[in-house]
Design an enzyme around this catalytic site. Structure first.
Site, PDB file in Angstrom:
ATOM      1  N   GLU A 253      20.487-111.304-112.652  1.00  0.00           N
ATOM      2  CA  GLU A 253      20.212-110.196-111.715  1.00  0.00           C
ATOM      3  C   GLU A 253      21.002-109.002-112.232  1.00  0.00           C
ATOM      4  O   GLU A 253      22.214-108.940-112.055  1.00  0.00           O
ATOM      5  CB  GLU A 253      20.693-110.589-110.308  1.00  0.00           C
ATOM      6  CG  GLU A 253      19.877-111.673-109.656  1.00  0.00           C
ATOM      7  CD  GLU A 253      18.494-111.190-109.270  1.00  0.00           C
ATOM      8  OE1 GLU A 253      18.294-109.979-109.086  1.00  0.00           O
ATOM      9  OE2 GLU A 253      17.587-112.028-109.176  1.00  0.00           O
ATOM     10  N   CYS A 287      22.518-102.136-106.417  1.00  0.00           N
ATOM     11  CA  CYS A 287      21.585-102.227-107.548  1.00  0.00           C
ATOM     12  C   CYS A 287      20.207-101.679-107.167  1.00  0.00           C
ATOM     13  O   CYS A 287      19.411-101.359-108.050  1.00  0.00           O
ATOM     14  CB  CYS A 287      21.481-103.670-108.015  1.00  0.00           C
ATOM     15  SG  CYS A 287      21.101-104.786-106.660  1.00  0.00           S
TER      16      CYS A 287
HETATM   17  P1  NAD Z   1      29.783-106.650-114.846  1.00  0.00           P
HETATM   18  O1  NAD Z   1      28.633-107.008-115.706  1.00  0.00           O
HETATM   19  O2  NAD Z   1      30.862-105.822-115.426  1.00  0.00           O
HETATM   20  O3  NAD Z   1      30.516-107.956-114.268  1.00  0.00           O
HETATM   21  C1  NAD Z   1      29.836-108.916-113.516  1.00  0.00           C
HETATM   22  C2  NAD Z   1      30.598-110.234-113.584  1.00  0.00           C
HETATM   23  O4  NAD Z   1      30.529-110.750-114.914  1.00  0.00           O
HETATM   24  C3  NAD Z   1      32.081-110.121-113.253  1.00  0.00           C
HETATM   25  O5  NAD Z   1      32.452-111.242-112.484  1.00  0.00           O
HETATM   26  C4  NAD Z   1      32.736-110.164-114.634  1.00  0.00           C
HETATM   27  O6  NAD Z   1      34.060-110.633-114.626  1.00  0.00           O
HETATM   28  C5  NAD Z   1      31.818-111.129-115.358  1.00  0.00           C
HETATM   29  N1  NAD Z   1      31.843-111.027-116.829  1.00  0.00           N
HETATM   30  C6  NAD Z   1      32.171-109.958-117.592  1.00  0.00           C
HETATM   31  N2  NAD Z   1      32.033-110.272-118.897  1.00  0.00           N
HETATM   32  C7  NAD Z   1      31.615-111.554-118.958  1.00  0.00           C
HETATM   33  C8  NAD Z   1      31.276-112.441-120.021  1.00  0.00           C
HETATM   34  N3  NAD Z   1      31.340-112.060-121.286  1.00  0.00           N
HETATM   35  N4  NAD Z   1      30.864-113.688-119.705  1.00  0.00           N
HETATM   36  C9  NAD Z   1      30.754-114.077-118.418  1.00  0.00           C
HETATM   37  N5  NAD Z   1      31.064-113.290-117.368  1.00  0.00           N
HETATM   38  C10 NAD Z   1      31.487-112.038-117.637  1.00  0.00           C
HETATM   39  O7  NAD Z   1      29.143-105.957-113.562  1.00  0.00           O
HETATM   40  P2  NAD Z   1      29.862-105.290-112.322  1.00  0.00           P
HETATM   41  O8  NAD Z   1      30.468-103.980-112.769  1.00  0.00           O
HETATM   42  O9  NAD Z   1      30.730-106.277-111.646  1.00  0.00           O
HETATM   43  O10 NAD Z   1      28.604-105.000-111.358  1.00  0.00           O
HETATM   44  C11 NAD Z   1      27.835-103.837-111.446  1.00  0.00           C
HETATM   45  C12 NAD Z   1      26.491-104.139-112.076  1.00  0.00           C
HETATM   46  O11 NAD Z   1      25.871-105.222-111.393  1.00  0.00           O
HETATM   47  C13 NAD Z   1      25.516-102.982-111.951  1.00  0.00           C
HETATM   48  O12 NAD Z   1      24.838-102.802-113.167  1.00  0.00           O
HETATM   49  C14 NAD Z   1      24.557-103.432-110.881  1.00  0.00           C
HETATM   50  O13 NAD Z   1      23.268-102.867-110.953  1.00  0.00           O
HETATM   51  C15 NAD Z   1      24.521-104.904-111.111  1.00  0.00           C
HETATM   52  N6  NAD Z   1      24.075-105.595-109.904  1.00  0.00           N
HETATM   53  C16 NAD Z   1      22.844-106.182-109.918  1.00  0.00           C
HETATM   54  C17 NAD Z   1      22.367-106.800-108.772  1.00  0.00           C
HETATM   55  C18 NAD Z   1      21.012-107.476-108.732  1.00  0.00           C
HETATM   56  O14 NAD Z   1      20.780-108.236-107.798  1.00  0.00           O
HETATM   57  N7  NAD Z   1      20.134-107.251-109.688  1.00  0.00           N
HETATM   58  C19 NAD Z   1      23.149-106.826-107.628  1.00  0.00           C
HETATM   59  C20 NAD Z   1      24.399-106.213-107.660  1.00  0.00           C
HETATM   60  C21 NAD Z   1      24.854-105.605-108.806  1.00  0.00           C
END
Ligand code: NAD
Length: 524
Positions: A253, A287
């Site tokens: 997502e 999002c």
């Molecule tokens: P992010 O990608 O920075 O982090 C998300 C999660 O992934 C965190 O828990 C982080 O610690 C973890 N992570 C980071 N690097 C990783 C790796 N290499 N391997 C595994 N896990 C890792 O995102 P964010 O800043 O927390 O959230 C914002 C983003 O999320 C925005 O782009 C937003 O659009 C998206 N989002 C999407 C939805 C949806 O349902 N499509 C919902 C909410 C947020």
């Protein structure tokens, strides 16, 4: 205590060590800067241990009848709602969002999703008979078996509802769950876990591990059977690559860039209010936030004026106050991203109509911002903002609006506003997005029945609805003869010239151009 070292979460959450020398994450309130608490960072060994314990707990859980699992998860719903004020208070403090949003966008939707899955799972996961169209002598069915341990990696913008929605679906389907919440908002899931344990449900069935991206990577590597990841596109690609190497199914997502098409006949008042709510709820950090408006020239100026007027009435401030509409920005990097989009847009000719800067003084606040005269040369129209900025672009035709809405690498939510609902439905089907709402914004994430997810780079797979519940399971197929089996099927060994001759005859009779079936239309 060691000097805090900042990493990915920057000023919001800091990694430091506690008195006993353990690495911990500290979480500060974005609206006040106050330290809210800390959690221990899990080592890769601890993550592996959590998955191993979850696997053992799942063995008994997966064997329980679905009705029994549902009943037990409903107990969690009850405990959660009994402690709703405490949970809402923490979500509001840790994310900086108003309490109304913490309740109505996070806690209440999860209570409702739990109710929905508890009621519907029996039907959605029931054994499904498959009608055989040629081999009528066979009886086939599929059944849905829990995968085992589901790993959930989640973001900071909806730390409760996103994470718990996936967790509840996985648990009701018979899995155990290990969650890695965002390092920016670790305390909310810690509270969710505390309530789970207090409910008397098997503690190892639902576990939380903490840390930065490395802990997420450790979870993928710890032997889980599925990953549900919510976060940015770039991280999603790394997660998908890791899952690919291990051949673990993953649901992704990712980001959004929701367009809102305001047709010439749109109700200006409703559209304007929807833009303001859809653009600035949770400070635009959703999002599916309204991230770009394509307004028909017939209503563009009136709509823009009304939106600017409504924005001037918004009350921004401490999200703990019940009279505040817009709270703080959760993640400090979002302030810089918002400023970079603004510089780019204004440098290329956009007109600032409201807001435009971070608020001076305590806390991380960015004014609700409206930009006019935008176009697709500007990043604000093409890249995810994830902050309180709504850019407007004037269009001359419906076709132009649809083409611009589809001119994106993302496709999560989209919105169409028109008084003609039939027309709205027609336009909606031409917009390339996971969900398109007519005359509404955001609400679909609170509908547990409807599949939620993206197309293009917004993701793979769906959460919510029957699809998500089934994706938490392995689809297993069983086939049995309806009649007593022969000693040897005619198509088995040994092959003979006679068999080949009959096979050709059969293929011609069944599928050939002059076959009876093709003459009578599609019999087969
Ligand atoms: P992010 O990608 O920075 O982090 C998300 C999660 O992934 C965190 O828990 C982080 O610690 C973890 N992570 C980071 N690097 C990783 C790796 N290499 N391997 C595994 N896990 C890792 O995102 P964010 O800043 O927390 O959230 C914002 C983003 O999320 C925005 O782009 C937003 O659009 C998206 N989002 C999407 C939805 C949806 O349902 N499509 C919902 C909410 C947020």
């Amino acid at each position: 205590m060691a000097t805090p070292s900042t990493r990915q979460g920057e000023a919001r959450s800091t990694a430091t060590t506690d008195r006993r020398g353990h690495d911990v994450l500290q979480s500060h309130a974005p609206a006040t800067g106050v330290l809210l608490g800390e959690v221990p960072i899990s080592s890769p060994e601890e993550v592996r241990g959590a998955v191993a314990r979850a696997r053992r707990a799942q063995e008994a859980w997966g064997l329980l009848p679905l009705a029994e699992r549902s009943e037990r998860v409903l107990r969690y719903r009850g405990a959660l709602v009994d402690r709703a004020e405490e949970v809402v208070d923490l979500i509001s403090r840790e994310c900086g969002k108003p309490k109304q949003e913490a309740l109505l966008h996070e806690v209440a939707p999860i209570a409702d999703l739990t109710t929905y899955y508890a009621k519907r799972a029996g039907k959605s996961l029931a054994r499904r008979e498959i009608e055989m169209h040629l081999m009528k002598h066979k009886r086939a069915h599929v059944h849905y078996a829990p995968r085992g341990v589901v790993g959930i990696i989640s973001p900071w913008n909806f730390p409760f509802s996103i994470t718990m929605g996936d967790a509840i679906a996985a648990l009701i389907a018979g899995n155990a769950v290990v969650v890695k919440p965002s390092e920016v908002t670790p305390l909310v899931l810690q509270k969710a876990k505390e309530i789970w344990d207090a409910t008397g449900l098997a503690e190892d069935l639902f576990q939380v591990v903490h840390g930065y991206g490395g802990t997420g990577a450790a979870l993928i590597d710890a032997g889980v059977d599925k990953i549900v990841f919510t976060g940015g596109v770039a991280t999603g690609k790394r997660v998908a690559a890791m899952c690919g190497e291990r051949l673990i199914p993953c649901t992704l997502e990712l980001g959004g860039k929701a367009p809102l098409i305001a047709c010439a006949d749109a109700d200006v008042e409703r559209t304007a209010r929807a833009i303001v709510f859809g653009g600035f709820a949770n400070s635009g950090q959703i999002c599916v936030s309204v991230e770009r408006v394509y307004a028909h020239e017939a209503i563009h100026d009136r709509l823009l004026e009304r939106v600017v007027g409504l924005v001037s009435e918004l009350r921004q401030g401490d999200p703990q106050s019940a009279s505040v509409d817009v709270g703080a920005v959760t993640f400090p990097k979002q302030l810089e991203i918002a400023e970079a989009h603004l510089r780019d847009a204004i440098g290329k000719g956009a007109e600032l109509r409201a807001g435009g800067k971070r608020r001076a003084g305590q806390g991380m606040f960015f004014e609700p911002t409206i930009l006019a005269r935008c176009d697709h040369r500007m990043t604000v129209m093409t890249e995810e903002i994830f902050g309180p900025i709504v850019p407007f672009m004037k269009v001359s035709t419906e076709e132009e609006a649809i083409a611009l809405a589809n001119d994106s690498h993302l496709g999560l939510n989209a919105y169409v506003f028109t008084k003609d609902r039939e027309r709205g439905g027609r336009i909606a089907e031409r917009v390339v997005a996971g969900s398109v709402l007519v005359n509404d914004v955001l609400v679909n994430h609170a509908c547990p029945e409807t599949p939620f997810g993206g197309v293009k780079q917004s993701g793979i797979g769906r959460v919510h609805g029957e699809d998500a519940l089934r994706e938490m399971c392995e689809v297993r197929h069983v086939m049995v003869d309806r009649v007593p089996s022969l000693e040897r099927d005619p198509i088995w060994f040994p092959y003979t010239p006679e068999l080949l001759k009959w096979a050709f005859k059969g293929a011609r009779a069944l599928f050939g151009g002059g076959s009876l079936a093709s003459k009578l239309g599609e019999l087969l």
